[in-house]
Design an enzyme around this catalytic site. Structure first.
Site, PDB file in Angstrom:
ATOM      1  N   ASP A 142      40.094  33.220  38.590  1.00  0.00           N
ATOM      2  CA  ASP A 142      41.510  32.864  38.632  1.00  0.00           C
ATOM      3  C   ASP A 142      41.895  32.467  40.059  1.00  0.00           C
ATOM      4  OD1 ASP A 142      44.029  32.410  37.663  1.00  0.00           O
ATOM      5  OD2 ASP A 142      44.655  34.511  37.732  1.00  0.00           O
ATOM      6  N   HIS A 149      54.311  29.367  44.307  1.00  0.00           N
ATOM      7  CA  HIS A 149      54.091  30.732  43.811  1.00  0.00           C
ATOM      8  C   HIS A 149      53.609  31.634  44.955  1.00  0.00           C
ATOM      9  CE1 HIS A 149      52.810  34.063  41.261  1.00  0.00           C
ATOM     10  NE2 HIS A 149      51.591  33.967  41.757  1.00  0.00           N
ATOM     11  N   GLU A 214      51.873  35.458  33.476  1.00  0.00           N
ATOM     12  CA  GLU A 214      51.753  34.376  34.454  1.00  0.00           C
ATOM     13  C   GLU A 214      51.386  33.098  33.715  1.00  0.00           C
ATOM     14  OE1 GLU A 214      49.009  35.599  37.574  1.00  0.00           O
ATOM     15  OE2 GLU A 214      50.671  36.445  38.736  1.00  0.00           O
ATOM     16  N   GLU A 216      49.786  29.729  33.433  1.00  0.00           N
ATOM     17  CA  GLU A 216      48.687  29.076  34.151  1.00  0.00           C
ATOM     18  C   GLU A 216      48.022  28.007  33.275  1.00  0.00           C
ATOM     19  OE1 GLU A 216      46.004  31.565  36.273  1.00  0.00           O
ATOM     20  OE2 GLU A 216      47.498  33.111  36.675  1.00  0.00           O
ATOM     21  N   ASP A 248      47.981  34.861  32.244  1.00  0.00           N
ATOM     22  CA  ASP A 248      47.305  35.923  32.995  1.00  0.00           C
ATOM     23  C   ASP A 248      48.264  37.121  33.069  1.00  0.00           C
ATOM     24  OD1 ASP A 248      45.768  37.428  34.750  1.00  0.00           O
ATOM     25  OD2 ASP A 248      46.507  36.376  36.519  1.00  0.00           O
ATOM     26  N   ARG A 252      52.419  44.539  37.506  1.00  0.00           N
ATOM     27  CA  ARG A 252      52.839  44.373  38.911  1.00  0.00           C
ATOM     28  C   ARG A 252      52.824  45.672  39.699  1.00  0.00           C
ATOM     29  NH1 ARG A 252      51.757  39.220  39.432  1.00  0.00           N
ATOM     30  NH2 ARG A 252      53.127  37.864  38.236  1.00  0.00           N
ATOM     31  N   GLN A 255      49.265  46.396  40.453  1.00  0.00           N
ATOM     32  CA  GLN A 255      48.790  45.385  41.403  1.00  0.00           C
ATOM     33  C   GLN A 255      49.224  45.724  42.832  1.00  0.00           C
ATOM     34  OE1 GLN A 255      50.185  41.462  40.361  1.00  0.00           O
ATOM     35  NE2 GLN A 255      49.169  40.447  42.066  1.00  0.00           N
ATOM     36  N   LYS A 268      44.942  43.119  36.313  1.00  0.00           N
ATOM     37  CA  LYS A 268      44.733  41.824  35.653  1.00  0.00           C
ATOM     38  C   LYS A 268      43.672  41.876  34.562  1.00  0.00           C
ATOM     39  CE  LYS A 268      47.098  39.277  38.786  1.00  0.00           C
ATOM     40  NZ  LYS A 268      48.162  38.321  38.450  1.00  0.00           N
ATOM     41  N   THR A 272      43.693  38.526  29.190  1.00  0.00           N
ATOM     42  CA  THR A 272      44.104  37.165  29.557  1.00  0.00           C
ATOM     43  C   THR A 272      44.108  36.366  28.266  1.00  0.00           C
ATOM     44  OG1 THR A 272      42.978  37.378  31.685  1.00  0.00           O
ATOM     45  CG2 THR A 272      43.554  35.155  30.984  1.00  0.00           C
ATOM     46  N   GLU A 389      58.803  36.318  39.882  1.00  0.00           N
ATOM     47  CA  GLU A 389      59.544  35.315  40.650  1.00  0.00           C
ATOM     48  C   GLU A 389      60.925  35.038  40.055  1.00  0.00           C
ATOM     49  OE1 GLU A 389      56.998  31.793  42.135  1.00  0.00           O
ATOM     50  OE2 GLU A 389      55.868  32.698  40.512  1.00  0.00           O
TER      51      GLU A 389
HETATM   52 CA    CA Z   1      47.009  34.760  38.038  1.00  0.00          CA
END
Ligand code: CA
Length: 457
Positions: A142, A149, A214, A216, A248, A252, A255, A268, A272, A389
């Site tokens: 990834d 971002h 996420e 992607e 993904d 948080r 993370q 993560k 996925t 975000e």
């Molecule tokens: Ca990602």
């Protein structure tokens, strides 16, 4: 560029499969995305036997059956009896030939006899087949290729130093977990893990509280490369089979506690989700765009990551959307709410640069490896590709003094009046994507979706 615009992209081409001709259908005859089905046993469990397929309108055609019916005889294939056709084994020339043949077999101009033979190969009605990942994915990487971002996330956690000094020189990535890449429609369980609030004296273990998606884009590698060899920037696109949508899923709070010094790990690797249909690089030919224009003062890519072709056509003009439906919304029959819309055009690094960088140390790539782009975000709030975000780290643990000017921590309000800062159990996240450009037929990517299940405590 190996992928040229030809008769298969003709916007006036129609199919005898009527649903493919509907306005804005994701899978018109100009698309022809490749996917895979898995046979199920009597109990409905997967058997491991897979069948490559192509989507056309609402129908799905089994490619092995087409081969057995003698309709793919121009392909240089040598299949044993009982052997299934595996599209990942096809070289670039054969892939181009497959597209040409499928376009001809499915076009409105095909003979009635041909249409009847192809119709015999529809697997859409079979109940003992389930859609699965398009290839066996051996490795998954990834990237972090959106500078918007990276800057947004960096601003939250390192307000004085949002973008690290390497970012504009090197495509940043981490090795993901291929074993947990699942196909769209698979439920995703909220993970448990270690977290630590800023003001807590010690970490604790429990369900993730800040669960995110996420948005992607993923690219499948084929053919791969040999250990010790590099894929040059000039060759990189010939090593990409096509692209799909990726979610993904990200924990948080986990993370934030674990990511230094070696990057994301358990935040993560629990799931996925990918869309099941691979839109081939051939199909994307009309929708290529220049690589993002680097702002004045930014460094040029190092020579091994630069080519004129990549600069002029390395991007993809792909519009991406995230929609969300809470459990309450689904019960009330409400349509999923649009959370964001962005474009894949404005990535700081192109897919070719990611692949070239990946192999620049001699790392072997295998057929079917998946490389994902990282969260696709733009300059506006509407184009931010994750909740972190969108609600600007509405993190209850965050230091409220750290507010970046121009940001907005307002929770998202759903049509039911429910509010979201991060995902709740029962939420269903949908990622959609499409390419459209004047003079060409719009092509879509189908869906990448999943429902959040409560944690197993
Ligand atoms: Ca990602």
């Amino acid at each position: 560029m190996p992928f040229e615009i030809d008769d298969t992209h003709d916007p006036n081409l129609e199919s005898w499969v009527e649903s493919a001709n509907e306005t804005d259908h994701d899978f018109p005859i100009q698309n022809l995305p490749i996917g895979r089905f898995e046979e199920l046993d009597e109990d409905g469990d997967p058997t491991g036997d897979t069948r490559a397929a192509v989507a056309i309108g609402d129908e799905v055609v089994d490619l092995t059956m087409l081969w057995e019916a003698g309709l793919l005889e121009d392909l240089p294939l040598d299949l044993d009896e009982d052997e299934s056709l595996d599209t990942i084994d096809l070289d670039l020339g054969s892939r181009l030939e497959l597209r040409r043949i499928l376009s001809s077999l499915l076009s409105a101009g095909a003979d009635e006899e041909v249409q009847d033979s192809v119709r015999e190969c529809f697997i859409t009605e079979y109940t003992d087949m389930a859609i699965t990942t398009p290839f066996d994915i051996g490795d998954y990487t990834d990237f972090y290729a959106s500078v918007f971002h990276a800057t947004n996330v960096g601003s939250m956690f390192r307000p004085d130093n949002p973008l690290l000094p390497n970012y504009k020189h090197i495509p940043i990535a981490y090795h993901g977990r291929a074993s947990t890449v699942v196909v769209s429609g698979t439920d995703v369980r909220r993970p448990c893990g270690q977290t630590k609030a800023d003001d807590a004296p010690a970490p604790s273990f429990g369900p993730c509280k800040l669960f995110d998606y996420e948005l992607e884009v993923g690219a499948f590698v084929s053919p791969g490369s040999e250990l010790g060899s590099r894929i040059s920037i000039e060759e990189a696109e010939e090593h990409l089979f096509g692209i799909c949508l990726v979610n993904d899923w990200s924990a948080r709070d986990m993370q934030k506690w674990e990511y230094q010094p070696l990057g994301p790990f358990l935040a993560k690797s629990f799931a996925t989700t990918i869309s099941p249909w691979v839109v081939t690089m051939e199909a994307l030919a009309p929708f290529r765009s220049p690589a993002m224009t680097r702002p004045a003062g930014d460094p040029s890519p190092l020579p091994h990551l630069y080519s004129r072709d990549n600069e002029t056509t390395g991007g993809v003009d792909l519009t991406l959307e995230v929609h969300l439906a809470s459990e309450q919304m689904r019960q009330k029959g409400l349509q999923p709410a649009l959370l964001s819309r962005g474009t894949f055009r404005d990535m700081y690094w192109t897919l070719a640069q990611m692949l070239t960088h990946h192999t620049s140390n001699g790392c072997e790539m295998r057929d079917g490896d998946l490389i994902a782009s990282g969260t696709v975000s733009g300059t506006t709030r509407e184009s931010r590709g994750c909740l972190l975000e969108l609600t600007w780290n509405g993190d209850p643990f965050a230091d409220p003094k750290v507010v970046v000017p121009g940001t907005d921590r307002t929770p998202i309000e759903l049509p039911t009046g429910e509010k979201r800062v991060f995902l709740a159990d029962g939420d269903e996240v949908f990622i959609k994507g499409y390419c459209q450009r004047p003079g060409y037929r719009r092509i879509g990517f189908g869906e990448c979706r999943g429902i959040v299940l409560p944690a197993n405590e």
